[in-house]
Design a protein around this motif. Structure first.
Motif, PDB file in Angstrom:
ATOM      1  N   GLY A   1       0.821  -1.211   0.000  1.00  0.00           N
ATOM      2  CA  GLY A   1       0.000   0.000   0.000  1.00  0.00           C
ATOM      3  C   GLY A   1       0.851   1.255   0.000  1.00  0.00           C
ATOM      4  O   GLY A   1       0.586   2.208  -0.736  1.00  0.00           O
ATOM      5  N   VAL A   2       1.888   1.257   0.820  1.00  0.00           N
ATOM      6  CA  VAL A   2       2.801   2.402   0.857  1.00  0.00           C
ATOM      7  C   VAL A   2       3.499   2.549  -0.486  1.00  0.00           C
ATOM      8  O   VAL A   2       3.665   3.664  -0.999  1.00  0.00           O
ATOM      9  CB  VAL A   2       3.826   2.241   2.004  1.00  0.00           C
ATOM     10  N   LEU A   3       3.889   1.442  -1.080  1.00  0.00           N
ATOM     11  CA  LEU A   3       4.571   1.476  -2.376  1.00  0.00           C
ATOM     12  C   LEU A   3       3.660   2.041  -3.462  1.00  0.00           C
ATOM     13  O   LEU A   3       4.085   2.882  -4.265  1.00  0.00           O
ATOM     14  CB  LEU A   3       5.041   0.073  -2.751  1.00  0.00           C
ATOM     15  N   VAL A   4       2.403   1.621  -3.480  1.00  0.00           N
ATOM     16  CA  VAL A   4       1.455   2.114  -4.481  1.00  0.00           C
ATOM     17  C   VAL A   4       1.228   3.616  -4.295  1.00  0.00           C
ATOM     18  O   VAL A   4       1.260   4.386  -5.258  1.00  0.00           O
ATOM     19  CB  VAL A   4       0.121   1.332  -4.410  1.00  0.00           C
ATOM     20  N   CYS A   5       1.006   4.040  -3.060  1.00  0.00           N
ATOM     21  CA  CYS A   5       0.782   5.473  -2.803  1.00  0.00           C
ATOM     22  C   CYS A   5       2.006   6.305  -3.165  1.00  0.00           C
ATOM     23  O   CYS A   5       1.878   7.389  -3.745  1.00  0.00           O
ATOM     24  CB  CYS A   5       0.395   5.690  -1.339  1.00  0.00           C
ATOM     25  N   THR A   6       3.190   5.806  -2.847  1.00  0.00           N
ATOM     26  CA  THR A   6       4.413   6.518  -3.192  1.00  0.00           C
ATOM     27  C   THR A   6       4.561   6.631  -4.705  1.00  0.00           C
ATOM     28  O   THR A   6       4.935   7.687  -5.223  1.00  0.00           O
ATOM     29  CB  THR A   6       5.634   5.802  -2.593  1.00  0.00           C
ATOM     30  N   GLY A   7       4.253   5.558  -5.401  1.00  0.00           N
ATOM     31  CA  GLY A   7       4.321   5.598  -6.863  1.00  0.00           C
ATOM     32  C   GLY A   7       3.351   6.604  -7.458  1.00  0.00           C
ATOM     33  O   GLY A   7       3.695   7.332  -8.397  1.00  0.00           O
ATOM     34  N   LEU A   8       2.137   6.674  -6.903  1.00  0.00           N
ATOM     35  CA  LEU A   8       1.159   7.644  -7.398  1.00  0.00           C
ATOM     36  C   LEU A   8       1.618   9.080  -7.152  1.00  0.00           C
ATOM     37  O   LEU A   8       1.491   9.945  -8.016  1.00  0.00           O
ATOM     38  CB  LEU A   8      -0.199   7.405  -6.739  1.00  0.00           C
ATOM     39  N   VAL A   9       2.169   9.334  -5.971  1.00  0.00           N
ATOM     40  CA  VAL A   9       2.656  10.683  -5.664  1.00  0.00           C
ATOM     41  C   VAL A   9       3.817  11.058  -6.576  1.00  0.00           C
ATOM     42  O   VAL A   9       3.863  12.172  -7.115  1.00  0.00           O
ATOM     43  CB  VAL A   9       3.047  10.789  -4.170  1.00  0.00           C
ATOM     44  N   MET A  10       4.741  10.124  -6.768  1.00  0.00           N
ATOM     45  CA  MET A  10       5.880  10.417  -7.645  1.00  0.00           C
ATOM     46  C   MET A  10       5.419  10.647  -9.084  1.00  0.00           C
ATOM     47  O   MET A  10       5.944  11.523  -9.776  1.00  0.00           O
ATOM     48  CB  MET A  10       6.911   9.294  -7.571  1.00  0.00           C
ATOM     49  N   ASN A  11       4.435   9.891  -9.533  1.00  0.00           N
ATOM     50  CA  ASN A  11       3.910  10.073 -10.885  1.00  0.00           C
ATOM     51  C   ASN A  11       3.246  11.437 -11.018  1.00  0.00           C
ATOM     52  O   ASN A  11       3.414  12.116 -12.037  1.00  0.00           O
ATOM     53  CB  ASN A  11       2.920   8.960 -11.215  1.00  0.00           C
ATOM     54  N   ALA A  12       2.503  11.861  -9.999  1.00  0.00           N
ATOM     55  CA  ALA A  12       1.873  13.179 -10.039  1.00  0.00           C
ATOM     56  C   ALA A  12       2.923  14.283 -10.065  1.00  0.00           C
ATOM     57  O   ALA A  12       2.805  15.246 -10.836  1.00  0.00           O
ATOM     58  CB  ALA A  12       0.947  13.351  -8.838  1.00  0.00           C
ATOM     59  N   LEU A  13       3.955  14.148  -9.231  1.00  0.00           N
ATOM     60  CA  LEU A  13       5.019  15.157  -9.219  1.00  0.00           C
ATOM     61  C   LEU A  13       5.753  15.211 -10.551  1.00  0.00           C
ATOM     62  O   LEU A  13       6.071  16.291 -11.058  1.00  0.00           O
ATOM     63  CB  LEU A  13       5.999  14.876  -8.080  1.00  0.00           C
ATOM     64  N   ARG A  14       6.008  14.056 -11.131  1.00  0.00           N
ATOM     65  CA  ARG A  14       6.665  14.008 -12.441  1.00  0.00           C
ATOM     66  C   ARG A  14       5.786  14.704 -13.477  1.00  0.00           C
ATOM     67  O   ARG A  14       6.268  15.462 -14.319  1.00  0.00           O
ATOM     68  CB  ARG A  14       6.924  12.565 -12.848  1.00  0.00           C
ATOM     69  N   GLY A  15       4.488  14.471 -13.410  1.00  0.00           N
ATOM     70  CA  GLY A  15       3.564  15.125 -14.336  1.00  0.00           C
ATOM     71  C   GLY A  15       3.571  16.637 -14.186  1.00  0.00           C
ATOM     72  O   GLY A  15       3.558  17.376 -15.179  1.00  0.00           O
ATOM     73  N   PHE A  16       3.610  17.115 -12.928  1.00  0.00           N
ATOM     74  CA  PHE A  16       3.661  18.555 -12.705  1.00  0.00           C
ATOM     75  C   PHE A  16       4.950  19.158 -13.263  1.00  0.00           C
ATOM     76  O   PHE A  16       4.934  20.229 -13.870  1.00  0.00           O
ATOM     77  CB  PHE A  16       3.545  18.878 -11.215  1.00  0.00           C
ATOM     78  N   VAL A  17       6.061  18.483 -13.073  1.00  0.00           N
ATOM     79  CA  VAL A  17       7.340  18.995 -13.565  1.00  0.00           C
ATOM     80  C   VAL A  17       7.348  19.025 -15.092  1.00  0.00           C
ATOM     81  O   VAL A  17       7.754  20.026 -15.700  1.00  0.00           O
ATOM     82  CB  VAL A  17       8.517  18.153 -13.016  1.00  0.00           C
ATOM     83  N   ILE A  18       6.882  17.969 -15.718  1.00  0.00           N
ATOM     84  CA  ILE A  18       6.857  17.920 -17.180  1.00  0.00           C
ATOM     85  C   ILE A  18       5.898  18.973 -17.728  1.00  0.00           C
ATOM     86  O   ILE A  18       6.191  19.651 -18.715  1.00  0.00           O
ATOM     87  CB  ILE A  18       6.486  16.501 -17.672  1.00  0.00           C
ATOM     88  N   SER A  19       4.762  19.141 -17.066  1.00  0.00           N
ATOM     89  CA  SER A  19       3.803  20.157 -17.487  1.00  0.00           C
ATOM     90  C   SER A  19       4.399  21.556 -17.394  1.00  0.00           C
ATOM     91  O   SER A  19       4.238  22.374 -18.299  1.00  0.00           O
ATOM     92  CB  SER A  19       2.549  20.052 -16.627  1.00  0.00           C
ATOM     93  N   GLY A  20       5.087  21.834 -16.291  1.00  0.00           N
ATOM     94  CA  GLY A  20       5.726  23.132 -16.131  1.00  0.00           C
ATOM     95  C   GLY A  20       6.816  23.366 -17.157  1.00  0.00           C
ATOM     96  O   GLY A  20       6.956  24.479 -17.706  1.00  0.00           O
ATOM     97  N   LEU A  21       7.586  22.339 -17.435  1.00  0.00           N
ATOM     98  CA  LEU A  21       8.645  22.450 -18.438  1.00  0.00           C
ATOM     99  C   LEU A  21       8.059  22.696 -19.825  1.00  0.00           C
ATOM    100  O   LEU A  21       8.566  23.537 -20.588  1.00  0.00           O
ATOM    101  CB  LEU A  21       9.500  21.184 -18.430  1.00  0.00           C
ATOM    102  N   GLU A  22       6.988  22.001 -20.136  1.00  0.00           N
ATOM    103  CA  GLU A  22       6.330  22.199 -21.426  1.00  0.00           C
ATOM    104  C   GLU A  22       5.773  23.620 -21.540  1.00  0.00           C
ATOM    105  O   GLU A  22       5.942  24.287 -22.569  1.00  0.00           O
ATOM    106  CB  GLU A  22       5.204  21.178 -21.592  1.00  0.00           C
ATOM    107  N   ALA A  23       5.137  24.101 -20.485  1.00  0.00           N
ATOM    108  CA  ALA A  23       4.575  25.452 -20.511  1.00  0.00           C
ATOM    109  C   ALA A  23       5.676  26.505 -20.620  1.00  0.00           C
ATOM    110  O   ALA A  23       5.542  27.478 -21.380  1.00  0.00           O
ATOM    111  CB  ALA A  23       3.741  25.689 -19.259  1.00  0.00           C
TER     112      ALA A  23
END
Length: 139
Positions: free
Chosen positions: A73-95
């Motif tokens: 459960g901790v692993l799944v939640c950590t993966g989701l948070v890291m994926n969201a953060l990666r998405g925010f960084v890529i989105s900011g870089l694209e913008a």
């Protein structure tokens, strides 16, 4: 002009937050056992006699299974948070890239969209090439 860019960035951020919430919901539906209450497996039990030793070893394996489930459960939640953060960084870089190309180099929006799309799509063959050649690319 800046208001439209702010609206686009806000919409992009809302889309990523919505995607993260949807992914969390899908995990909760797909893995309902992660939501179950788990007992604290770290409590020590002292056997009162030889007959209880075998009973405690059986319950100990159940506790280890609970810890394993909790770790998943901790692993799944950590993966989701890291994926969201990666998405925010890529989105900011694209913008930021699109804003720089539009403001500093006077590119048209359509050209910017095509070039950024090509950059994203080029990741697929580059990743495949890397996977095929990673054994030969040692330093």
């Amino acid at each position: 002009h800046e208001g439209a860019q702010e609206e686009a960035l806000r919409a992009n951020a809302i889309a990523y937050v919505g995607t993260s919430i949807a992914a969390t919901f899908v995990v909760a539906i797909r893995f309902p056992e992660l939501r179950d209450d788990m007992e604290d497996a770290m409590q020590a039990e002292v056997p009162k006699g030889p007959a209880e030793v075998s009973l405690l070893s059986a319950s100990h394996s159940e506790e280890q299974a609970g810890l394993c489930l909790q770790s998943k459960g901790v692993l799944v939640c950590t993966g989701l948070v890291m994926n969201a953060l990666r998405g925010f960084v890529i989105s900011g870089l694209e913008a930021a890239t699109s804003l720089l190309l539009e403001e500093e180099f006077a590119w048209r929006r359509r050209d910017i969209g095509v070039v950024i799309g090509i950059c994203f799509l080029s990741c697929i063959p580059v990743k495949a090439l890397y996977e095929n050649l990673k054994g030969e690319l040692k330093l």
